[in-house]
Design a protein around this motif. Structure first.
Motif, PDB file in Angstrom:
ATOM      1  N   PRO A   1      22.596  36.925  49.275  1.00  0.00           N
ATOM      2  CA  PRO A   1      23.851  36.371  49.778  1.00  0.00           C
ATOM      3  C   PRO A   1      24.882  37.482  50.030  1.00  0.00           C
ATOM      4  O   PRO A   1      25.100  38.117  49.139  1.00  0.00           O
ATOM      5  N   GLY A   2      25.847  37.196  50.759  1.00  0.00           N
ATOM      6  CA  GLY A   2      27.072  37.623  50.869  1.00  0.00           C
ATOM      7  C   GLY A   2      28.136  36.999  50.146  1.00  0.00           C
ATOM      8  O   GLY A   2      27.524  36.211  49.119  1.00  0.00           O
ATOM      9  N   PRO A   3      29.136  36.901  50.143  1.00  0.00           N
ATOM     10  CA  PRO A   3      30.274  36.330  49.422  1.00  0.00           C
ATOM     11  C   PRO A   3      30.295  34.761  49.863  1.00  0.00           C
ATOM     12  O   PRO A   3      30.403  34.173  51.019  1.00  0.00           O
ATOM     13  N   ILE A   4      29.784  33.841  48.915  1.00  0.00           N
ATOM     14  CA  ILE A   4      29.458  32.581  49.079  1.00  0.00           C
ATOM     15  C   ILE A   4      30.398  31.591  48.292  1.00  0.00           C
ATOM     16  O   ILE A   4      30.827  32.007  46.944  1.00  0.00           O
TER      17      ILE A   4
ATOM     18  N   SER B   1      37.981  39.191  40.341  1.00  0.00           N
ATOM     19  CA  SER B   1      39.210  39.351  40.052  1.00  0.00           C
ATOM     20  C   SER B   1      40.231  38.376  41.017  1.00  0.00           C
ATOM     21  O   SER B   1      39.931  37.952  42.066  1.00  0.00           O
ATOM     22  N   GLU B   2      41.484  38.378  40.473  1.00  0.00           N
ATOM     23  CA  GLU B   2      42.459  37.379  41.348  1.00  0.00           C
ATOM     24  C   GLU B   2      42.921  38.119  42.480  1.00  0.00           C
ATOM     25  O   GLU B   2      42.904  37.447  43.880  1.00  0.00           O
ATOM     26  N   GLU B   3      42.829  39.230  42.688  1.00  0.00           N
ATOM     27  CA  GLU B   3      42.985  40.174  43.967  1.00  0.00           C
ATOM     28  C   GLU B   3      41.894  39.678  45.168  1.00  0.00           C
ATOM     29  O   GLU B   3      42.212  39.400  46.262  1.00  0.00           O
ATOM     30  N   LYS B   4      40.569  39.997  44.484  1.00  0.00           N
ATOM     31  CA  LYS B   4      39.348  39.757  45.189  1.00  0.00           C
ATOM     32  C   LYS B   4      39.388  38.309  45.738  1.00  0.00           C
ATOM     33  O   LYS B   4      39.082  38.134  47.036  1.00  0.00           O
ATOM     34  N   LEU B   5      39.720  37.474  44.810  1.00  0.00           N
ATOM     35  CA  LEU B   5      39.647  35.954  45.218  1.00  0.00           C
ATOM     36  C   LEU B   5      40.352  35.346  46.195  1.00  0.00           C
ATOM     37  O   LEU B   5      40.242  34.673  47.014  1.00  0.00           O
ATOM     38  N   GLU B   6      41.584  36.221  46.268  1.00  0.00           N
ATOM     39  CA  GLU B   6      42.784  35.889  47.182  1.00  0.00           C
ATOM     40  C   GLU B   6      42.192  36.024  48.558  1.00  0.00           C
ATOM     41  O   GLU B   6      42.671  35.171  49.620  1.00  0.00           O
ATOM     42  N   HIS B   7      41.490  37.068  48.911  1.00  0.00           N
ATOM     43  CA  HIS B   7      40.824  37.409  50.242  1.00  0.00           C
ATOM     44  C   HIS B   7      39.539  37.388  50.286  1.00  0.00           C
ATOM     45  O   HIS B   7      38.604  37.925  50.989  1.00  0.00           O
TER      46      HIS B   7
END
Length: 284
Positions: free
Chosen positions: A218-221, A232-238
Motif C-alpha cells: 500500500p501507499g499512504p492509507i 511526523s506532524e509535518e508529514k501528517l498535515e499533507h
C-alpha cells in the motif's frame, strides 16, 4: 536487555485506536459478495482496525470465517468481530504480540481448535516510528520494529504452515516505502524490504506444495497507524498529497487486492506484489 523487546505501546499512543480517529477510515466493502472465499478460514494479523479490518470485512462478505489477531485495542477488535458477524460469518479475536513466537503458536492452535482448518494467512500487523536522523533510532526501537514487522511474519507462518494445504494462500503486507525509500522511516522501510524478499523466497519454497505466497504494497492509507504517532506532524498535515491522485487511500481501496490474492482469481500468481498506492509507479 532481553532477546524480545516488549511492544512500544507507550509511545505517542501507538498502535492507535480507530474508534477515536476522525475522520473515520472507510472499511466497508463496496459491492455484494460472490462466494469467492466460501467455506474458507482466514487468519488476519492486525485485523482490529485499518487495512486489516477492511480485509476482514471483505473476506467475510465473500464467505470466510475470520480469526482476528490484535495487540491491545479491545474496542476496535470487538467492532471488527461485529462487522464479520453481520456478514453472517463466524469470528474470533485473539489478543497478543505477533513478535512472540509462543503467542503465534497458541493463536494458530486456537484457530484450528475453533474452526478446524486454515486456508488463508494474512500477515498484516506492523508498526512504525518516525525519526529524522538514523542516530535517533534507539536499539530498542530497531529491535522492536523488526520483531513485529518481519519476525512476526516468520513466527505466524511457521505456526500456520502445518495446517496449510494445497490451494492455501499467504498474503504479506509490505509497503511503497520498500520501493521508494522513506527518509523518516529508516527502520520501517528496511523491514518492508525484508518482507518483499521473504514473500518471493517463501513463494519459491511453497509453490510446489500448491500454496501461493504474494504481497500487497500500500501507499499512504488513512488508518490509525500514522495519526497515532507513526508519522511526523509535518508529514501528517499533507498526508497522501504527494501521490499522483493527490490524496491518501482508504482501507477499502486496499482490501480488494488482498481478496484477489486470496481467491482463485489469482490462481496463476505467486511471488508477486500488488500496488494500491494512488498511482505511484514503482518497479516490482
Amino acid at each position: 536487555m532481553t532477546d524480545q523487546q516488549q511492544p512500544m505501546i507507550h509511545e505517542e499512543g501507538l498502535p492507535g485506536h480507530e474508534s477515536t480517529l476522525e475522520p473515520k477510515p472507510d472499511w466497508a466493502p463496496r459491492y455484494p459478495g460472490s462466494g469467492r472465499l466460501a467455506g474458507k478460514v482466514a487468519l488476519i494479523s492486525g485485523a482490529d482496525s485499518g487495512i486489516g479490518r477492511a480485509v476482514a470485512a471483505l473476506y467475510a462478505r465473500e464467505g470466510a470465517d475470520i480469526a482476528i489477531l490484535y495487540l491491545c485495542e479491545h474496542d476496535d477488535a470487538r467492532k471488527t468481530v461485529e462487522i464479520v458477524e453481520r456478514e453472517g460469518r463466524r469470528a474470533i479475536a485473539i489478543a497478543g504480540d505477533v513478535g512472540d513466537k509462543d503467542f503465534c503458536d497458541r493463536a494458530v492452535a486456537e484457530v484450528i481448535d475453533r474452526f478446524g482448518r486454515l486456508d488463508v494467512l494474512v500477515n498484516n500487523a506492523g508498526e512504525q516510528h518516525p525519526d529524522k536522523d538514523i542516530t535517533d533510532i534507539s536499539e530498542e526501537q530497531l529491535r522492536r520494529t523488526f520483531q513485529t514487522n518481519i519476525f512476526g511474519m516468520f513466527f505466524l507462518t511457521q505456526a500456520a504452515r502445518p495446517h496449510l494445504g494445497k490451494g492455501a494462500a499467504i498474503i504479506n503486507c509490505t509497503s511503497v516505502t520498500m520501493y521508494q525509500g522513506s527518509k523518516e522511516l529508516l527502520d520501517y522501510s528496511s523491514t518492508k524490504g525484508a518482507i518483499t524478499a521473504f514473500t518471493r523466497s517463501l513463494s519459491e519454497n511453497l509453490v510446489g506444495e500448491g500454496i501461493r505466497v504474494n504481497a500487497v504494497a500500500p501507499g499512504p492509507i488513512w488508518t490509525p497507524l500514522n495519526p497515532s504517532g507513526g508519522a511526523s506532524e509535518e508529514k501528517l498535515e499533507h498526508f497522501g498529497e504527494n501521490t499522483p491522485m493527490g490524496r491518501p487511500g482508504q482501507p477499502n481501496e486496499v482490501a480488494p487486492s488482498f481478496l484477489f490474492l486470496a481467491c482463485e482469481d489469482s490462481s496463476y500468481m505467486s511471488g508477486q506484489v500488488l500496488h494500491p498506492n494512488g498511482g505511484t509507479v514503482v518497479n516490482g
